[in-house]
Design a protein around this motif. Structure first.
Motif, short mmCIF file in Angstrom:
data_model
loop_
_atom_site.label_atom_id
_atom_site.label_comp_id
_atom_site.label_asym_id
_atom_site.label_seq_id
_atom_site.Cartn_x
_atom_site.Cartn_y
_atom_site.Cartn_z
N TYR A 11 0.84 -1.20 0.00
CA TYR A 11 0.00 0.00 0.00
C TYR A 11 0.88 1.25 0.00
N ILE A 12 0.52 2.23 -0.85
CA ILE A 12 1.18 3.54 -0.84
C ILE A 12 0.10 4.59 -0.63
N ASP A 13 0.34 5.49 0.30
CA ASP A 13 -0.64 6.51 0.65
C ASP A 13 -0.58 7.66 -0.36
N THR A 14 -1.20 7.45 -1.50
CA THR A 14 -1.26 8.45 -2.58
C THR A 14 -2.71 8.57 -3.06
N PRO A 15 -2.99 9.53 -3.95
CA PRO A 15 -4.36 9.68 -4.47
C PRO A 15 -4.85 8.50 -5.30
N TRP A 16 -3.98 7.51 -5.58
CA TRP A 16 -4.36 6.34 -6.38
C TRP A 16 -5.64 5.70 -5.86
N PHE A 17 -5.67 5.44 -4.54
CA PHE A 17 -6.84 4.77 -3.95
C PHE A 17 -8.05 5.70 -3.91
N THR A 18 -7.82 6.99 -3.66
CA THR A 18 -8.92 7.93 -3.62
C THR A 18 -9.61 8.02 -4.98
N LYS A 19 -8.82 8.10 -6.05
CA LYS A 19 -9.38 8.18 -7.39
C LYS A 19 -10.15 6.91 -7.75
N GLY A 20 -9.63 5.76 -7.29
CA GLY A 20 -10.25 4.51 -7.67
C GLY A 20 -11.46 4.12 -6.84
#
Length: 261
Positions: free
Chosen positions: A194-203
């Motif tokens: 897991y990396i705390d970036t906007p990747w998960f927010t966007k998805g």
């Protein structure tokens, strides 16, 4: 021919891990190609941050790595330097689909994910090979390719089955290329958790992304959510002469998640 600092291409470097990696390289006076597919504004911001951090030169190149002609165009931007020392294949994409939802993935989804995550890095290496070899001959040490994969490619977890499969294939390509391109080019892969970036927010949306982060912190032995900068430090280690005797390695960085799954 550039002599001051490393000459590097970082694909998918408009934001997140790619941007963090580019900024670390910039601090040592690197010459950088910042690549983006659609996020021009973010890419220009990353380029400016790299200039302020001390990069010797920064060029922004648009291109979709799933297209061979775009890969050759991106590499062509670095051609005036006469060499490349580093290629970081960071560009990636996914589709968030529960693994049990087999109807949620189409053949087109697989083709798109493999196109960017698997075929793209291969095409970038092929396009950059002669410049990477020139870099090795100029410096007297192997040039470096660093592929950004995922723990999904090791454990079959992650945002979708197609994503995990594409990253597993990238891990295998790493081994094949490390054999094929030695001794002038070394090839290694980073597999972040897991990396705390906007990747998960966007998805997944803001609330779901926060829940994922909280669950990760509660679960992993080190009780942390890795940042883009955390992973970028490892990427840059594999990209620089500090790791000059490493090739064909698939290095996992997941705060210890693999110890409990």
């Amino acid at each position: 021919m550039a002599k001051d600092g490393l000459c590097a291409i970082v694909t998918g470097s408009a934001s997140g891990l790619g941007a963090a990696t580019a900024e670390i390289l910039a601090r040592s006076g690197a010459r950088l190609v910042i690549n983006y597919s659609s996020s021009q504004k973010e890419a220009e911001a990353t380029a400016e941050a790299c200039r302020k951090a001390g990069a010797a030169e920064v060029v922004v190149a648009q291109g979709d790595v799933s297209r061979d002609e775009d890969c050759r165009k991106i590499v062509g931007v670095a051609a005036p330097w006469g060499r490349l020392d580093v290629l970081i294949n960071n560009a990636g994409t996914t589709k968030h689909v529960a693994h049990g939802n087999l109807e949620g993935l189409s053949s087109e989804d697989f083709q798109r994910l493999f196109g960017v995550n698997t075929i793209g890095p291969f095409q970038m290496v092929r396009a950059a090979r002669s410049l990477l070899e020139a870099g090795a001959n100029a410096s007297g040490r192997p040039s470096a390719v660093v592929n950004v994969s995922s723990v999904a490619g090791i454990s079959g977890v992650g945002s979708s089955i197609a994503y995990a499969a594409s990253k597993g294939a990238l891990n295998t390509i790493t081994l094949s290329l490390a054999r094929a391109l030695a001794p002038l080019i070394r090839v290694n892969t980073v597999c972040p958790g897991y990396i705390d970036t906007p990747w998960f927010t966007k998805g997944r949306g803001e609330d779901a992304a926060k829940q994922v982060r909280d669950n990760v912190v509660a679960k992993v032995p080190l009780k942390v959510a890795s940042t883009a900068e955390d992973i970028a430090q490892l990427v840059c280690f594999l990209a620089t002469p500090a790791s000059s005797n490493m090739t064909g390695e698939i290095v996992r960085m997941d705060a210890g998640l693999h110890l409990i799954t």
